[in-house]
Design a protein around this motif. Sequence first.
Motif, PDB file in Angstrom:
ATOM      1  N   ASP A  96      10.252   6.250   0.004  1.00  0.00           N
ATOM      2  CA  ASP A  96      11.343   7.222  -0.040  1.00  0.00           C
ATOM      3  C   ASP A  96      10.907   8.565  -0.619  1.00  0.00           C
ATOM      4  N   ASP A  97       9.882   8.556  -1.485  1.00  0.00           N
ATOM      5  CA  ASP A  97       9.401   9.809  -2.076  1.00  0.00           C
ATOM      6  C   ASP A  97       8.374  10.522  -1.195  1.00  0.00           C
ATOM      7  N   GLY A  98       8.120   9.994   0.028  1.00  0.00           N
ATOM      8  CA  GLY A  98       7.217  10.637   0.959  1.00  0.00           C
ATOM      9  C   GLY A  98       5.759  10.236   0.815  1.00  0.00           C
ATOM     10  N   ARG A  99       5.431   9.396  -0.171  1.00  0.00           N
ATOM     11  CA  ARG A  99       4.047   8.938  -0.318  1.00  0.00           C
ATOM     12  C   ARG A  99       3.737   7.887   0.736  1.00  0.00           C
ATOM     13  N   LEU A 100       2.463   7.846   1.119  1.00  0.00           N
ATOM     14  CA  LEU A 100       1.983   6.996   2.206  1.00  0.00           C
ATOM     15  C   LEU A 100       1.011   5.951   1.686  1.00  0.00           C
ATOM     16  N   LEU A 101       1.145   4.735   2.177  1.00  0.00           N
ATOM     17  CA  LEU A 101       0.290   3.637   1.748  1.00  0.00           C
ATOM     18  C   LEU A 101      -1.079   3.743   2.418  1.00  0.00           C
ATOM     19  N   ALA A 102      -2.133   3.664   1.614  1.00  0.00           N
ATOM     20  CA  ALA A 102      -3.502   3.750   2.129  1.00  0.00           C
ATOM     21  C   ALA A 102      -4.377   2.727   1.433  1.00  0.00           C
ATOM     22  N   ILE A 103      -5.431   2.328   2.126  1.00  0.00           N
ATOM     23  CA  ILE A 103      -6.410   1.420   1.539  1.00  0.00           C
ATOM     24  C   ILE A 103      -7.792   2.058   1.596  1.00  0.00           C
ATOM     25  N   ARG A 104      -8.625   1.678   0.640  1.00  0.00           N
ATOM     26  CA  ARG A 104     -10.057   1.970   0.743  1.00  0.00           C
ATOM     27  C   ARG A 104     -10.688   0.682   1.237  1.00  0.00           C
ATOM     28  N   ARG A 105     -11.325   0.757   2.400  1.00  0.00           N
ATOM     29  CA  ARG A 105     -11.906  -0.437   3.003  1.00  0.00           C
ATOM     30  C   ARG A 105     -13.031  -0.985   2.135  1.00  0.00           C
ATOM     31  N   ALA A 106     -13.066  -2.295   2.010  1.00  0.00           N
ATOM     32  CA  ALA A 106     -14.092  -2.951   1.194  1.00  0.00           C
ATOM     33  C   ALA A 106     -15.462  -2.895   1.855  1.00  0.00           C
ATOM     34  N   ASP A 107     -15.514  -2.860   3.194  1.00  0.00           N
ATOM     35  CA  ASP A 107     -16.808  -2.922   3.876  1.00  0.00           C
ATOM     36  C   ASP A 107     -17.551  -1.589   3.929  1.00  0.00           C
TER      37      ASP A 107
ATOM     38  N   ARG B  83      -1.794  -4.891  -4.104  1.00  0.00           N
ATOM     39  CA  ARG B  83      -2.986  -5.597  -4.566  1.00  0.00           C
ATOM     40  C   ARG B  83      -4.087  -5.396  -3.537  1.00  0.00           C
ATOM     41  N   THR B  84      -5.313  -5.579  -3.969  1.00  0.00           N
ATOM     42  CA  THR B  84      -6.432  -5.497  -3.044  1.00  0.00           C
ATOM     43  C   THR B  84      -6.626  -6.851  -2.369  1.00  0.00           C
ATOM     44  N   SER B  85      -7.546  -6.871  -1.404  1.00  0.00           N
ATOM     45  CA  SER B  85      -7.837  -8.103  -0.664  1.00  0.00           C
ATOM     46  C   SER B  85      -9.321  -8.116  -0.339  1.00  0.00           C
ATOM     47  N   ASP B  86      -9.741  -9.089   0.452  1.00  0.00           N
ATOM     48  CA  ASP B  86     -11.129  -9.122   0.918  1.00  0.00           C
ATOM     49  C   ASP B  86     -11.458  -7.887   1.756  1.00  0.00           C
ATOM     50  N   GLU B  87     -10.431  -7.286   2.366  1.00  0.00           N
ATOM     51  CA  GLU B  87     -10.632  -6.131   3.247  1.00  0.00           C
ATOM     52  C   GLU B  87     -10.392  -4.784   2.574  1.00  0.00           C
ATOM     53  N   SER B  88      -9.778  -4.791   1.380  1.00  0.00           N
ATOM     54  CA  SER B  88      -9.458  -3.527   0.709  1.00  0.00           C
ATOM     55  C   SER B  88      -9.941  -3.556  -0.741  1.00  0.00           C
ATOM     56  N   SER B  89     -10.643  -2.491  -1.137  1.00  0.00           N
ATOM     57  CA  SER B  89     -11.102  -2.403  -2.529  1.00  0.00           C
ATOM     58  C   SER B  89     -10.167  -1.547  -3.377  1.00  0.00           C
ATOM     59  N   ALA B  90      -9.223  -0.847  -2.745  1.00  0.00           N
ATOM     60  CA  ALA B  90      -8.209  -0.070  -3.459  1.00  0.00           C
ATOM     61  C   ALA B  90      -6.990   0.062  -2.559  1.00  0.00           C
ATOM     62  N   VAL B  91      -5.814   0.095  -3.179  1.00  0.00           N
ATOM     63  CA  VAL B  91      -4.548   0.304  -2.482  1.00  0.00           C
ATOM     64  C   VAL B  91      -3.797   1.363  -3.277  1.00  0.00           C
ATOM     65  N   GLU B  92      -3.438   2.474  -2.605  1.00  0.00           N
ATOM     66  CA  GLU B  92      -2.756   3.567  -3.302  1.00  0.00           C
ATOM     67  C   GLU B  92      -1.691   4.196  -2.417  1.00  0.00           C
ATOM     68  N   TRP B  93      -0.713   4.813  -3.078  1.00  0.00           N
ATOM     69  CA  TRP B  93       0.314   5.610  -2.407  1.00  0.00           C
ATOM     70  C   TRP B  93      -0.119   7.065  -2.526  1.00  0.00           C
ATOM     71  N   LEU B  94      -0.422   7.703  -1.397  1.00  0.00           N
ATOM     72  CA  LEU B  94      -0.971   9.052  -1.387  1.00  0.00           C
ATOM     73  C   LEU B  94       0.046  10.073  -0.894  1.00  0.00           C
ATOM     74  N   THR B  95      -0.090  11.292  -1.370  1.00  0.00           N
ATOM     75  CA  THR B  95       0.679  12.406  -0.827  1.00  0.00           C
ATOM     76  C   THR B  95       0.020  12.825   0.487  1.00  0.00           C
ATOM     77  N   PRO B  96       0.721  13.566   1.332  1.00  0.00           N
ATOM     78  CA  PRO B  96       0.083  14.057   2.559  1.00  0.00           C
ATOM     79  C   PRO B  96      -1.178  14.883   2.269  1.00  0.00           C
ATOM     80  N   THR B  97      -1.183  15.656   1.206  1.00  0.00           N
ATOM     81  CA  THR B  97      -2.372  16.432   0.845  1.00  0.00           C
ATOM     82  C   THR B  97      -3.529  15.512   0.494  1.00  0.00           C
ATOM     83  N   GLU B  98      -3.257  14.464  -0.275  1.00  0.00           N
ATOM     84  CA  GLU B  98      -4.309  13.507  -0.631  1.00  0.00           C
ATOM     85  C   GLU B  98      -4.831  12.774   0.599  1.00  0.00           C
ATOM     86  N   VAL B  99      -3.958  12.505   1.572  1.00  0.00           N
ATOM     87  CA  VAL B  99      -4.376  11.862   2.817  1.00  0.00           C
ATOM     88  C   VAL B  99      -5.425  12.724   3.507  1.00  0.00           C
ATOM     89  N   THR B 100      -5.162  14.034   3.638  1.00  0.00           N
ATOM     90  CA  THR B 100      -6.111  14.913   4.323  1.00  0.00           C
ATOM     91  C   THR B 100      -7.397  15.098   3.533  1.00  0.00           C
TER      92      THR B 100
END
Length: 155
Positions: free
Chosen positions: A29-40, A104-121
Amino acid sequence: MLLYMSNSAQATRSTPRHSVSVAGAVVRDDGRLLAIRRADNGTWELPGGVLEIEEAPEEGVRREVLEETGVHVDVAELTGVYKNVSLGVVALVFRCKPTGGNERTSDESSAVEWLTPTEVTERMTEVYAIRLLDALDGGGPHVRSHDGRRLIPAR
């Protein structure tokens, strides 16, 4: 020995094969977007993966987002279709709303964060950032091609 092959069999044999993947552009609702840092490979992307043969696209999005992030989602509209012309992968991206779970992270993700559109770019390559930004603009579904690194301009 002469073998007969129907036109449809010949076409099937010469038709390129594509893989279909799905991804969730999960927007809070605050406009942040879910992103992962891939583990591989350490790259930042939106959660997603290969669509299973028996799955509907929306089911695949829910499964992939949950597996990689721990977040449950409601899947809304298709926001884009993205083709990697180098690999023959077609990605369907759906805008989603988080409904629960705990990041939470998984075997496929080493980080999970809610990013702003600026952080996405700032964090993502253009071929992944555009998928999230397209989901925000409300003008989709967008159709784009890329070579795995850069977008290919529409003709």
